[in-house]
Scaffold this active site. Structure first.
Site, PDB file in Angstrom:
ATOM      1  N   CYS A 163      -0.029   4.083  -0.627  1.00 11.76           N
ATOM      2  CA  CYS A 163      -0.834   5.153  -0.012  1.00 11.76           C
ATOM      3  C   CYS A 163      -0.594   5.242   1.494  1.00 11.76           C
ATOM      4  CB  CYS A 163      -2.323   4.904  -0.248  1.00 11.76           C
ATOM      5  SG  CYS A 163      -2.713   4.433  -1.923  1.00 11.76           S
ATOM      6  N   ALA A 180       0.848  -1.196   0.000  1.00 13.41           N
ATOM      7  CA  ALA A 180       0.000   0.000   0.000  1.00 13.41           C
ATOM      8  C   ALA A 180       0.880   1.241   0.000  1.00 13.41           C
ATOM      9  CB  ALA A 180      -0.917  -0.002   1.219  1.00 13.41           C
TER      10      ALA A 180
HETATM   11  C1  LIG Z   1       3.035   8.376  -0.933  1.00 15.70           C
HETATM   12  C2  LIG Z   1       1.851   7.983  -1.778  1.00 15.70           C
HETATM   13  C3  LIG Z   1       0.574   8.124  -1.276  1.00 15.70           C
HETATM   14  C4  LIG Z   1      -0.526   7.782  -2.061  1.00 15.70           C
HETATM   15  N1  LIG Z   1      -1.787   7.936  -1.544  1.00 15.70           N
HETATM   16  C5  LIG Z   1      -2.850   7.607  -2.304  1.00 15.70           C
HETATM   17  C6  LIG Z   1      -4.170   7.718  -1.778  1.00 15.70           C
HETATM   18  O1  LIG Z   1      -4.356   8.121  -0.627  1.00 15.70           O
HETATM   19  N2  LIG Z   1      -5.220   7.391  -2.573  1.00 15.70           N
HETATM   20  C7  LIG Z   1      -5.033   6.919  -3.845  1.00 15.70           C
HETATM   21  O2  LIG Z   1      -6.021   6.597  -4.534  1.00 15.70           O
HETATM   22  N3  LIG Z   1      -3.785   6.770  -4.370  1.00 15.70           N
HETATM   23  C8  LIG Z   1      -2.709   7.098  -3.625  1.00 15.70           C
HETATM   24  N4  LIG Z   1      -1.446   6.938  -4.131  1.00 15.70           N
HETATM   25  C9  LIG Z   1      -1.283   6.443  -5.508  1.00 15.70           C
HETATM   26  C10 LIG Z   1      -1.280   4.924  -5.524  1.00 15.70           C
HETATM   27  O3  LIG Z   1      -0.334   4.433  -4.646  1.00 15.70           O
HETATM   28  C11 LIG Z   1      -0.982   4.476  -6.948  1.00 15.70           C
HETATM   29  O4  LIG Z   1      -1.975   4.998  -7.787  1.00 15.70           O
HETATM   30  C12 LIG Z   1      -0.961   2.968  -7.084  1.00 15.70           C
HETATM   31  O5  LIG Z   1       0.066   2.405  -6.316  1.00 15.70           O
HETATM   32  C13 LIG Z   1      -0.755   2.589  -8.542  1.00 15.70           C
HETATM   33  O6  LIG Z   1      -0.653   1.210  -8.665  1.00 15.70           O
HETATM   34  P1  LIG Z   1       0.071   0.572  -9.931  1.00 15.70           P
HETATM   35  O7  LIG Z   1       0.040  -0.898  -9.727  1.00 15.70           O
HETATM   36  O8  LIG Z   1      -0.524   1.111 -11.174  1.00 15.70           O
HETATM   37  O9  LIG Z   1       1.555   1.146  -9.908  1.00 15.70           O
HETATM   38  P2  LIG Z   1       2.680   1.065  -8.800  1.00 15.70           P
HETATM   39  O10 LIG Z   1       2.120   1.000  -7.446  1.00 15.70           O
HETATM   40  O11 LIG Z   1       3.644   2.150  -9.128  1.00 15.70           O
HETATM   41  O12 LIG Z   1       3.353  -0.338  -9.105  1.00 15.70           O
HETATM   42  C14 LIG Z   1       4.053  -0.579 -10.282  1.00 15.70           C
HETATM   43  C15 LIG Z   1       5.101  -1.632 -10.006  1.00 15.70           C
HETATM   44  O13 LIG Z   1       5.740  -1.978 -11.225  1.00 15.70           O
HETATM   45  C16 LIG Z   1       7.100  -2.231 -10.960  1.00 15.70           C
HETATM   46  N5  LIG Z   1       7.834  -2.083 -12.228  1.00 15.70           N
HETATM   47  C17 LIG Z   1       7.962  -0.961 -12.971  1.00 15.70           C
HETATM   48  N6  LIG Z   1       8.663  -1.223 -14.094  1.00 15.70           N
HETATM   49  C18 LIG Z   1       8.974  -2.544 -14.059  1.00 15.70           C
HETATM   50  C19 LIG Z   1       9.687  -3.409 -14.951  1.00 15.70           C
HETATM   51  N7  LIG Z   1      10.212  -2.972 -16.094  1.00 15.70           N
HETATM   52  N8  LIG Z   1       9.811  -4.710 -14.600  1.00 15.70           N
HETATM   53  C20 LIG Z   1       9.284  -5.170 -13.430  1.00 15.70           C
HETATM   54  N9  LIG Z   1       8.613  -4.392 -12.553  1.00 15.70           N
HETATM   55  C21 LIG Z   1       8.450  -3.103 -12.874  1.00 15.70           C
HETATM   56  C22 LIG Z   1       7.459  -1.191  -9.909  1.00 15.70           C
HETATM   57  O14 LIG Z   1       8.596  -1.593  -9.161  1.00 15.70           O
HETATM   58  C23 LIG Z   1       6.188  -1.142  -9.071  1.00 15.70           C
HETATM   59  O15 LIG Z   1       6.238  -1.986  -7.932  1.00 15.70           O
HETATM   60  C24 LIG Z   1      -0.326   7.272  -3.363  1.00 15.70           C
HETATM   61  C25 LIG Z   1       0.971   7.113  -3.876  1.00 15.70           C
HETATM   62  C26 LIG Z   1       2.058   7.467  -3.096  1.00 15.70           C
HETATM   63  C27 LIG Z   1       3.441   7.297  -3.660  1.00 15.70           C
END
Ligand SMILES: Cc1cc2nc3c(=O)[nH]c(=O)nc-3n(C[C@H](O)[C@H](O)[C@H](O)COP(=O)(O)OP(=O)(O)OC[C@H]3O[C@@H](n4cnc5c(N)ncnc54)[C@H](O)[C@@H]3O)c2cc1C
Length: 452
Positions: free
Chosen positions: A46, A44
């Protein structure tokens, strides 16, 4: 014996693991392989500000499920494995293991769920020790360790978006003298500046020193450690600097594979999560979506959207026919006791889009005025003149304010009018609301302006 079809997922967080789990739940014969370059999946992000702030006891509390738990569902997760190339013609990916070996893996379906990365301004000093940006879980753990072990005295947060605000609050909770630098006149640029001013005040109220309309020129560094943030006319003392200066989609793999990128470099997908390339899907922070209010393609990276997109991808790449209709831009955060929320278009979006609009801002209470704990709430509501269609809302106020945004988000989703909101049968009892809920009071005030 026929071999099972193979789904390869790149990225093991919200979007990637939602898709993998959903695909497995569909019960089809499918081999599922997830490659994640960091050491963590299903975390998480978030929650990281609350880890730093001490409300969350440790990083393990932020991990929803581990690779071995996914293995029990027959989902193979490889952490420390980075996908470095996609060959869409041959349907294969190149994978570099941190341990050293590079391999090639065939896919029948490929999901790109590579998320977003922080953007740092191009200034000297950003590589110094004591400089952080929260993104993957490792970054949160590193910052948590730093605050625990080094007990910094002076922190500067650069960027007044929701991550900057949450981090500033966390650092104040840890007793650290904290300043926040933001390039605009008020923090929270996702609000109109009149509502952003209330968020700025909420930061001052918890003791954050604001430096608005300022950008850092450089970080001062001594012996490899950050010691300050250089602004136009002064240098702020800092043994901890945190950047919250925005993010960009991680979409280079898709671009190299021949996919033309969309808004802000995000991967274009249709409402089934298909990219223009056969058998290649994308979901989460790396992907574009549609703003249902304006109809425009947008890139708004949020966890709630990533989970939903991942679920839709998981359903469809196993033969389903689900669609993701887009978003209305709903988001919420808090600073101290002040809750901050928005949905839909801001007044400045209405102006940019040339919409004939009206907005109103009202001040109300979160509970019946006579009931203990009634707090101030400000609601700004915008709608189209003539049709009366609701366009957006912003809310800033005390406890109980923020989630009221969901009422308006539901109205935007259903394309309802100001009159519809006035007529809505919302719950009332003194501990929860005035007789007219504040969003309905705003709608009543707005009614005459949109009917003109
Ligand atoms: C501090 C913080 C607070 C947040 N608070 C909120 C909130 O309160 N509410 C909300 O709705 N959203 C919040 N967010 C946003 C939310 O965390 C993201 O929208 C969400 O994590 C997106 O998920 P994802 O799976 O698309 O991408 P990510 O969580 O970025 O995951 C992508 C993954 O892909 C991996 N990856 C990338 N490239 C490669 C590759 N070439 N090969 C293998 N692995 C790779 C990365 O290491 C990463 O683990 C917050 C984000 C942060 C940073």
């Amino acid at each position: 014996m026929a071999t099972a079809r193979r789904l390869v997922v790149i990225g093991g967080d919200a979007a990637g693991m939602s898709a993998a789990a959903q695909a497995r739940r569909r019960g089809t014969e499918l081999e599922i392989i997830v490659y994640e370059r960091s050491d963590y999946v299903s975390y998480a992000a978030c929650g990281m500000p609350y880890l730093v702030g001490g409300q969350v006891s440790g990083p393990e509390r932020l991990i929803a499920r581990r690779p071995e738990q996914f293995a029990r569902q027959d989902i193979q997760v490889f952490t420390g494995h980075e996908v470095t190339g996609i060959d869409t013609a041959g349907q294969q990916v190149t994978v570099a293991a941190r341990a050293g070996a590079t391999s090639v893996q065939h896919y029948d379906e490929l999901l790109i769920a590579t998320g977003a990365r922080e953007v740092f301004p191009d200034i000297p000093g950003v590589d110094a020790a004591g400089v952080f940006a929260l993104r993957g879980l490792a970054s949160g753990i590193a910052m948590w360790d730093f605050v625990n072990d080094r007990t910094p005295q002076h922190a500067v947060v650069i960027g007044g978006g929701y991550i900057g605000l949450e981090v500033a609050e966390a650092l104040r909770l840890r007793g650290i003298d904290t300043a926040l630098v933001h390039r605009r006149a008020e923090v929270m640029s996702t609000l109109d500046s009149d509502m952003g001013a209330l968020a700025s005040q909420a930061l001052r109220d918890i003791g954050v020193a604001l430096h608005l309309s300022e950008s850092p020129r450089a970080l001062a560094v001594s012996d490899g450690h950050v010691t300050g943030v250089v602004l136009g006319s002064e240098t702020l003392l800092a043994d901890l600097v945190v950047f919250g200066t925005g993010a960009r989609p991680v979409s280079e793999l898709a671009a190299k594979a021949g996919i033309s990128l969309g808004v802000k470099g995000a991967i274009p997908v249709d409402n089934t999560m298909r990219t223009p390339v056969p058998h290649v899907w994308a979901a989460g922070d790396c992907a574009e979506t549609v703003d249902r209010v304006s109809g425009r393609p947008v890139w708004i990276p949020l966890g709630t959207t990533a989970n939903k997109m991942g679920r839709i991808a998981g359903l469809n790449l196993t033969g389903g026919e689900a669609t993701f209709p887009g978003i209305v831009g709903t988001a919420i955060t808090k600073v101290g006791d002040t809750e901050i929320a928005r949905t839909g278009l801001r007044e400045r979006d209405c102006q940019d889009l040339g919409i004939n609009y009206a907005c109103t801002t009202i001040e109300d209470r979160t509970r019946a005025g006579y009931y203990p704990g009634a707090a101030q709430i400000m609601v700004k509501l915008c709608a189209e003149k003539g049709s009366g269609r609701l366009l957006g809302a912003q809310i800033v106020g005390g406890p109980g304010s923020g989630k009221r945004i969901d009422t308006v988000a539901a109205c935007l989703t259903a394309r309802l009018t100001v009159q519809d909101l006035v007529d809505m049968d919302l719950a009332y009892a003194p501990p929860f609301s005035p007789v007219w809920d504040p969003v309905q009071t705003a709608a009543r005030v707005l009614l005459s302006s949109v009917q003109a």
